[in-house]
Scaffold this motif. Structure first.
Motif, mmCIF file in Angstrom:
data_model
loop_
_atom_site.group_PDB
_atom_site.id
_atom_site.type_symbol
_atom_site.label_atom_id
_atom_site.label_comp_id
_atom_site.label_asym_id
_atom_site.label_seq_id
_atom_site.Cartn_x
_atom_site.Cartn_y
_atom_site.Cartn_z
ATOM 1 N N LYS A 51 -10.100 8.633 -8.520
ATOM 2 C CA LYS A 51 -11.218 7.772 -8.098
ATOM 3 C C LYS A 51 -12.241 7.615 -9.225
ATOM 4 O O LYS A 51 -12.810 6.546 -9.403
ATOM 5 C CB LYS A 51 -11.895 8.344 -6.854
ATOM 6 C CG LYS A 51 -11.171 8.032 -5.591
ATOM 7 C CD LYS A 51 -11.989 8.466 -4.393
ATOM 8 C CE LYS A 51 -11.485 7.744 -3.174
ATOM 9 N NZ LYS A 51 -12.412 7.820 -2.070
ATOM 10 N N GLN B 221 0.827 -1.207 0.000
ATOM 11 C CA GLN B 221 0.000 0.000 0.000
ATOM 12 C C GLN B 221 0.864 1.261 0.000
ATOM 13 O O GLN B 221 0.549 2.234 -0.666
ATOM 14 C CB GLN B 221 -0.927 0.015 1.218
ATOM 15 C CG GLN B 221 -2.076 -0.959 1.124
ATOM 16 C CD GLN B 221 -2.957 -0.910 2.347
ATOM 17 O OE1 GLN B 221 -2.474 -0.643 3.451
ATOM 18 N NE2 GLN B 221 -4.232 -1.168 2.169
ATOM 19 N N GLU C 271 -7.629 4.386 -8.024
ATOM 20 C CA GLU C 271 -7.115 4.770 -6.730
ATOM 21 C C GLU C 271 -6.393 3.608 -6.046
ATOM 22 O O GLU C 271 -6.728 2.445 -6.275
ATOM 23 C CB GLU C 271 -8.227 5.311 -5.819
ATOM 24 C CG GLU C 271 -9.107 4.235 -5.235
ATOM 25 C CD GLU C 271 -10.453 4.142 -5.895
ATOM 26 O OE1 GLU C 271 -11.375 3.673 -5.221
ATOM 27 O OE2 GLU C 271 -10.602 4.504 -7.049
ATOM 28 N N SER D 179 -5.252 1.073 -3.030
ATOM 29 C CA SER D 179 -6.098 0.356 -2.079
ATOM 30 C C SER D 179 -6.200 1.075 -0.732
ATOM 31 O O SER D 179 -7.185 0.920 -0.021
ATOM 32 C CB SER D 179 -5.555 -1.070 -1.864
ATOM 33 O OG SER D 179 -4.229 -1.028 -1.397
ATOM 34 N N TRP E 177 -6.816 4.137 -0.307
ATOM 35 C CA TRP E 177 -7.880 5.132 -0.391
ATOM 36 C C TRP E 177 -9.261 4.497 -0.379
ATOM 37 O O TRP E 177 -10.255 5.194 -0.225
ATOM 38 C CB TRP E 177 -7.746 5.946 -1.664
ATOM 39 C CG TRP E 177 -6.569 6.864 -1.695
ATOM 40 C CD1 TRP E 177 -5.672 7.099 -0.702
ATOM 41 C CD2 TRP E 177 -6.178 7.675 -2.794
ATOM 42 N NE1 TRP E 177 -4.730 7.994 -1.127
ATOM 43 C CE2 TRP E 177 -5.012 8.350 -2.400
ATOM 44 C CE3 TRP E 177 -6.677 7.876 -4.066
ATOM 45 C CZ2 TRP E 177 -4.350 9.248 -3.235
ATOM 46 C CZ3 TRP E 177 -6.018 8.754 -4.892
ATOM 47 C CH2 TRP E 177 -4.872 9.436 -4.487
ATOM 48 N N LYS E 178 -9.356 3.205 -0.581
ATOM 49 C CA LYS E 178 -10.653 2.523 -0.646
ATOM 50 C C LYS E 178 -11.146 2.242 0.765
ATOM 51 O O LYS E 178 -10.383 1.892 1.641
ATOM 52 C CB LYS E 178 -10.551 1.222 -1.433
ATOM 53 C CG LYS E 178 -10.209 1.440 -2.884
ATOM 54 C CD LYS E 178 -10.123 0.144 -3.622
ATOM 55 C CE LYS E 178 -9.734 0.411 -5.078
ATOM 56 N NZ LYS E 178 -9.587 -0.800 -5.849
ATOM 57 N N ARG E 179 -12.445 2.415 0.937
ATOM 58 C CA ARG E 179 -13.043 2.121 2.243
ATOM 59 C C ARG E 179 -13.359 0.648 2.336
ATOM 60 O O ARG E 179 -13.821 0.040 1.377
ATOM 61 C CB ARG E 179 -14.312 2.945 2.421
ATOM 62 C CG ARG E 179 -13.996 4.414 2.322
ATOM 63 C CD ARG E 179 -14.896 5.201 3.105
ATOM 64 N NE ARG E 179 -14.436 6.602 2.957
ATOM 65 C CZ ARG E 179 -14.870 7.553 3.680
ATOM 66 N NH1 ARG E 179 -15.773 7.322 4.572
ATOM 67 N NH2 ARG E 179 -14.421 8.771 3.521
ATOM 68 N N GLU E 180 -13.134 0.116 3.479
ATOM 69 C CA GLU E 180 -13.359 -1.318 3.676
ATOM 70 C C GLU E 180 -14.789 -1.589 4.063
ATOM 71 O O GLU E 180 -15.441 -0.879 4.701
ATOM 72 C CB GLU E 180 -12.419 -1.853 4.747
ATOM 73 C CG GLU E 180 -11.015 -1.416 4.494
ATOM 74 C CD GLU E 180 -10.090 -2.578 4.182
ATOM 75 O OE1 GLU E 180 -10.474 -3.712 4.430
ATOM 76 O OE2 GLU E 180 -9.010 -2.301 3.698
ATOM 77 N N ASP F 70 -11.266 5.091 -11.547
ATOM 78 C CA ASP F 70 -11.131 3.815 -10.844
ATOM 79 C C ASP F 70 -9.686 3.320 -10.829
ATOM 80 O O ASP F 70 -9.412 2.158 -11.105
ATOM 81 C CB ASP F 70 -12.049 2.769 -11.454
ATOM 82 C CG ASP F 70 -12.306 1.608 -10.494
ATOM 83 O OD1 ASP F 70 -12.295 1.853 -9.278
ATOM 84 O OD2 ASP F 70 -12.495 0.480 -10.974
#
Length: 67
Positions: free
Chosen positions: A55, A5, A60, A62, A64-67, A58
């Motif tokens: 974003k 990351q 971005e 990982s 920055w991604k929400r879990e 598509d």
């Protein structure tokens, strides 16, 4: 945050630096000296728009991604 990351984020930060450098170079070549505050405003706009654009396409990282 794992090493993968962090490397993803470093790549994006390097891209931001390259984009800022290129845009400021183009602006300076087209307009000439625009002054510190205008250059700072250009940098702030680029940095503020980078994340939403990345974003939207598509790409971005990982982190920055929400879990």
């Amino acid at each position: 945050m794992d090493r993968g990351q962090i490397l993803e984020l470093v790549a994006h930060y390097l891209v931001i630096v390259v984009i800022v450098t290129v845009v400021l170079g183009v602006v300076r070549a087209a307009v000439g000296d625009i002054g510190f505050w205008v250059e700072l405003a250009v940098v702030v706009v680029i940095v503020a728009l980078y994340r939403p654009v990345v974003k939207a396409v598509d790409m971005e990282p990982s982190a920055w991604k929400r879990e």
